[in-house]
Design an enzyme around this catalytic site. Structure first.
Site, PDB file in Angstrom:
ATOM      1  N   GLU A   1       0.887  -1.173   0.000  1.00 14.68           N
ATOM      2  CA  GLU A   1       0.000   0.000   0.000  1.00 14.68           C
ATOM      3  C   GLU A   1       0.909   1.202   0.000  1.00 14.68           C
ATOM      4  OE1 GLU A   1      -1.464   3.250   1.044  1.00 14.68           O
ATOM      5  OE2 GLU A   1      -1.963   2.363   2.999  1.00 14.68           O
TER       6      GLU A   1
ATOM      7  N   CYS B   1      -2.102   8.585   2.740  1.00 19.31           N
ATOM      8  CA  CYS B   1      -2.039   8.144   1.344  1.00 19.31           C
ATOM      9  C   CYS B   1      -3.348   8.409   0.616  1.00 19.31           C
ATOM     10  CB  CYS B   1      -1.711   6.656   1.278  1.00 19.31           C
ATOM     11  SG  CYS B   1      -0.084   6.238   1.949  1.00 19.31           S
TER      12      CYS B   1
END
Length: 454
Positions: free
Chosen positions: A228, A262
């Site tokens: 990720e 993110c």
């Protein structure tokens, strides 16, 4: 590089930790492997009970744990408390649902019968980031431990107290030694761990560079990996959107955790018909906010994670402005001690400039005005990232149609992207691969064994 806690509010050193020696690391690997050989045979109910206890301890110690987050990486205290609640909910979710997720899955076959049995694989190594120092750990730890794996966590070097505390919580909950192991290690030790036959899977949340390095090490050793990585999420506002709702969610989506997420709403893309109204209201929401100590509940703008991060963001903004972008508000370091950067909005961002092509990991919103849906979709997809995105419209069908054309792992309608235990989390393109959370998260590092009966 030393493993240190430096308070970003005042840049003062709080505590230092020694990295593990080679012999200490080997001892922990051997201990984790022994634990796995026993833990994999425990009933799911026993493994789930451990997660229940971890969740309960986190909630009982919420204030203490939240303060630790704030001291180590500067998160506003209310947001730190919310992180602990979210993390506890992840452990609770997998404790409640693991038995159903891990049930044998019957297969349709032409004769006889067959089914899939989910079995653990070994030691899972997690390389975790500083921005959500408890919740990110929970996302890899909870599904794997309840599935019968054991985990070793190499946490970010700037949140060592959070790292050590998570191991302490597992011990308090009664976890056998080696089921959860904290590793104080520099990043250059990961390749050697990937090569160790006792480690069967690797997961990383972090930068593209770190992800590429881990993926290379995992691939070289034929190990499964989940990544990720970064994101440059588009936040699309159609001409029939509820503008006040869009403004509310954009402020939360871009500036929560000082923009250090993110899935932060980094690129706001508004159709011409509503762009000016949105921008005026958006700006009004973020000017004049109280700057100060993140432990003060009244503070709205706290420090970024480090002096280095704030300086890097300032450089990116300055380079973008030199290329022709305009500053609507902010655009500078705040003149005070600590790693502070003002809430910022950029417009007229030239294609190919720093803010256009790079991830801005801090409180800077890039605002774009486009003529129509086609232009909005094209701009949203004109990035190497593909993590999340949002679409705002009163017409749900139209919003879904737009969402289906955005090249990301997740799109939220009339909401900023948010992590929930029951939703798969992950991206595509340079944002990584694999999924965390939900049933998909528990399936990443188990063996989906086919058993065929004649």
């Amino acid at each position: 590089m030393p493993i240190q806690t430096i308070n970003p509010y005042n840049n003062k050193l709080i505590q230092s930790f020694d990295a593990l020696t080679e012999s200490e690391l080997e001892h922990k690997l051997a201990q984790a492997h022994r634990a796995y050989l026993s833990w994999r045979n425990e009933p799911v109910s026993v493994r789930a009970e451990l997660l229940h206890k971890v969740s309960d301890i986190m909630l009982q110690r919420k204030n203490e744990l939240a303060k630790l987050i704030t001291l180590e990486m500067g998160k506003l205290i209310a947001q730190s408390e919310s992180e602990i609640e979210m993390c506890a909910s992840v452990y609770q979710y997998y404790a409640d649902h693991a038995a159903a997720f891990l049930e044998d899955k019957p297969l349709e076959v032409s004769d006889g019968s067959a089914f899939i049995r989910y079995t653990p694989t070994g030691i899972i190594l997690g390389v975790e980031p500083w921005n959500f120092p408890f919740n990110q750990v929970g996302r890899i730890t909870a599904p794997n431990i309840v599935a019968g794996n054991v985990v070793m966590i190499k946490h970010a070097s700037n949140v060592p107290q959070c790292a050590a505390m998570m191991e302490t919580i597992f011990k308090e909950a009664g976890a056998p030694e080696g089921v959860y192991t904290n590793l104080f290690l520099p990043g250059d030790k990961i390749a050697a761990l990937a090569a160790d036959e006792r480690v069967t899977g690797l997961s990383l949340t972090g930068s593209e560079k770190a992800g590429a390095s881990l993926a290379e090490a995992a691939g070289k050793n034929l190990k499964k990996s989940v990544l990720e990585l970064g994101g440059s999420d588009a936040f699309i506002i159609l001409d029939d959107a509820d503008i006040d709702l869009a403004v509310e969610k954009a402020v939360l989506g871009r500036f929560n955790n000082m923009g250090q997420s993110c899935t932060s709403s980094k690129r706001i893309i508004a159709l011409e018909a509503v762009a000016d109204e949105f921008l005026d209201k958006f700006k009004a929401k973020i000017i004049g906010l109280k700057v100060g100590d993140p432990l003060d509940p009244d503070t709205k703008i706290g420090p970024m994670v480090s002096e280095e991060a704030a300086a890097r963001l300032a450089e990116q903004v300055d380079d973008t402005v030199k290329a022709g972008a305009k500053i609507v508000t902010g655009g500078k370091r705040i003149d005070r001690e600590g790693a502070f950067y003002d809430f910022t909005i950029l417009t007229d961002i030239p294609k190919g400039s720093v803010a256009y092509r790079e991830e801005l990991f801090g409180p800077v919103a890039s605002f774009y005005k486009v003529r129509d849906i086609e232009a909005a979709v094209a701009l949203a997809n004109d990035t190497g990232f593909g993590l999340g995105g949002s679409v705002f419209s009163r017409d749900t069908d139209k919003a879904i149609a737009v969402a289906s054309r955005i090249d990301t792992g997740m799109v939220f309608i009339n909401q900023n992207v948010a992590s929930r235990p029951d939703l798969p989390f992950g991206g595509t393109k340079r944002s990584g691969y694999g999924r965390e959370l939900s049933q998909l998260g528990i399936e990443e590092f188990v063996n989906k064994k086919v058993i065929r009966i004649a």
